[in-house]
Enzyme design. Structure first.
Site, PDB file in Angstrom:
ATOM      1  N   ASP A   1       0.822  -1.200   0.000  1.00  0.00           N
ATOM      2  CA  ASP A   1       0.000   0.000   0.000  1.00  0.00           C
ATOM      3  C   ASP A   1       0.864   1.262   0.000  1.00  0.00           C
ATOM      4  OD1 ASP A   1      -2.722   1.200   0.428  1.00  0.00           O
ATOM      5  OD2 ASP A   1      -1.783   1.906   2.265  1.00  0.00           O
TER       6      ASP A   1
ATOM      7  N   GLU B   1       1.658   0.134  -4.914  1.00  0.00           N
ATOM      8  CA  GLU B   1       0.637   1.104  -5.287  1.00  0.00           C
ATOM      9  C   GLU B   1       1.268   2.491  -5.403  1.00  0.00           C
ATOM     10  OE1 GLU B   1      -3.602   2.899  -3.590  1.00  0.00           O
ATOM     11  OE2 GLU B   1      -1.885   2.604  -2.259  1.00  0.00           O
TER      12      GLU B   1
END
Length: 558
Positions: free
Chosen positions: A281, A310
């Site tokens: 993330d 990400e």
């Protein structure tokens, strides 16, 4: 404990260094485990003034045979993304857990609804029969926050699965069962921030454990500061050290003890749960040099593994900066194998939404920028995820555009990912929040009349979409030409985009006609790829085509 002196008792294990910090409630032990150390019990003894006052047993586990050679997800895979709390409630008994801060409330769109590991286990046959080969779960780790904790991105214990989802043992059992069915498990990890109710927040190990002296200062989200040669140190600090939210303290990965903790935790989960991959993330937000070290050390343990980061940015120059093998002008080196292809996702959405006469050129021009990536084949391509409008919403609930988009994402270069419910046209009104986008999966709770797992109560359109996705995924599963074949594409004309995937033994021609009206294609334009082939069969309809002269393609079809 900081006033005690430790000693190690265990064959092949020695205490290399004892690190005492300002907070006397913590003690960090640097152990050396020799290559020949046998599995078994080790004991840590603690003494004060020469007198033993405490002993604790720990288990040194043996590594699984062949673990270092484990293979990660690749182009042969299709990822199924699940938000666990909103998927299937397989065990209602864990909806409420005594002592945990947030209680279940399915009537609250931002509350906890009860989906869990048991529910995911019940869906494995469904996932396998659709043709998915790996599962990416939004975070399962403990989020003992007072509210808005269902999403999992505010960790309060990096070593413990949230009890409302199940247990560590249940997660490992799920991963094992999925693996036995040919489905790999990808873990969603966060090293940028934790939850403000993490157990260490009441008693930080060191004063520099949390950025900005444990005081909320919001990140500026200026990702350009990472690569901008003219960026001020102030702007860079605000980006890397700023917090996402008041309830997500930003961890200081420059703190070496914290950095080591986070790296070892990631390696532990790969080994413990036999993971198939990691999705990291907010990849650019932690300290960038720490991310180099984190990725390098995980990949050193598992050279054939895969990690996707990400970096939510529509510019491939920004995204490609982080991929392994990229030669960056500022000398920054990354070891990250894969990234989410947000630039392509944006342009596919824009092309399908657009009324421009040659809108699909947006897709062509983005793929043409693949020269920026060291390995564009290892990008994860996707129509939607848990943070954006569902794909059926993006295409304004137009089934023809929906099919066109899925055909593209499942046949272009890269590793495809679909969000749970995409296969049955799950949607949300434009402009709604995350809680609506992450709506409950039909049939995931007792008493529902609509059940996607069985097909009961689905509309004809939903059933049609489900079978469309199934047939496309099952066809793709064994198509090496789609997994690893080369890509050649042609400049779109009249809103019609043609590309080929090919290898030494197979060839697939994909035609995407975004125009409302039918198009007549002159096949001589594609002769370099068609070669001596005289016929082809449409995978979707079974119709056979003669590859001579022209071919007619209906409007809004792929």
């Amino acid at each position: 404990i900081g006033y005690l002196n430790p000693q190690i008792e265990g064959e092949g294990v020695s205490l290399r260094q004892t690190i005492k910090v300002a907070n006397p409630n913590y003690l960090f032990l640097d152990l050396h485990i020799s290559e020949w150390a046998p599995a078994g019990k080790i004991v840590i003894h603690f003494s004060k003034d020469g007198e033993r006052v405490l002993s604790r047993d720990y288990e040194l586990k043996s590594r699984r045979p062949g673990s270092a050679e484990r293979k990660g997800f690749d182009n042969a895979d299709v990822l199924y993304l699940i938000t666990p709390d909103r998927f299937i409630n397989g065990d209602p008994s864990n909806d409420y857990v005594q002592g945990m801060l947030e209680k279940p409330n399915r009537s609250d769109i931002d509350g906890r609804h009860g989906g869990d590991i048991a529910g995911i286990e019940k869906s494995l046959d469904y996932i396998k029969n659709l043709g998915f080969t790996s599962i990416w779960l939004n975070p399962l780790l403990e989020n003992d926050q007072p509210k808005y904790s269902y999403h999992g991105y505010a960790t309060t214990d990096f070593y413990r699965v949230d009890a409302r989802f199940g247990s560590n043992e249940a997660y490992v059992a799920l991963a094992q069962k999925a693996r036995d069915m040919g489905i790999g498990m990808i873990m969603d990890m966060i090293v940028n921030h934790c939850g403000h109710h993490h157990w260490w927040m009441d008693d930080l190990p060191t004063p520099d454990w949390i950025n900005f002296d444990n005081t909320y200062v919001r990140t500026n989200h200026t990702k350009f500061a990472t690569q901008d040669p003219h960026a001020s140190e102030f702007d860079k600090k605000m980006f890397f050290d700023g917090w996402f939210d008041t309830n997500m303290p930003d961890m200081n990965q420059r703190q070496p003890l914290l950095a080591n903790y986070l790296i070892q935790n990631s390696i532990w989960w790969v080994e413990y749960a036999e993971l198939y991959g990691i999705r990291m993330d907010t990849y650019p937000y932690p300290d960038m040099h720490f991310m180099t070290e984190w990725t390098k050390r995980v990949m050193a343990e598992y050279p054939n593994f895969n990690i996707v980061g990400e970096e939510w940015n529509g510019d491939p120059a920004i995204v490609s900066y982080w991929q392994r093998g990229k030669v960056n002008s500022n000398g920054y080196t990354s070891y990250l194998p894969s990234l989410m292809d947000f630039p392509l996702q944006e342009q596919v959405r824009n092309a399908l939404q657009s009324d421009e006469p040659n809108a699909v050129r947006k897709i062509y021009e983005m793929v043409a920028r693949d020269f920026l990536y060291p390995d564009p084949m290892n990008l994860v391509v996707f129509p939607d995820n848990h943070d954006m409008d569902r794909f059926f919403t993006q295409v304004d609930f137009d089934y023809d555009l929906f099919k066109m988009g899925l055909v593209y994402h499942l046949t272009t270069r890269g590793i495809p990912q679909l969000y749970y419910g995409t296969e049955i046209l799950m949607s949300n009104p434009h402009g709604t929040g995350h809680g609506v986008i992450r709506s409950d999966f039909p049939g995931g709770w007792e008493g529902e009349t609509k059940n996607a797992l069985t097909g009961e109560g689905l509309s004809e359109a939903e059933k049609t979409a489900l079978e469309f996705v199934r047939s496309l995924l099952q066809w793709r599963k064994d198509k090496k030409v789609i997994h690893s074949g080369k890509l050649i594409h042609f400049l779109p004309e009249n809103n019609c985009y043609v590309y080929f995937r090919y290898n030494d033994s197979d060839k697939v021609m994909v035609i995407i006609n975004r125009a409302e009206e039918a198009q007549i294609l002159d096949l001589s334009r594609y002769s370099e790829m068609i070669g001596g082939k005289t016929s082809g069969k449409d995978v979707l309809s079974g119709k056979k085509y003669t590859l001579e002269g022209t071919v007619e393609v209906a409007g809004k079809t792929a």
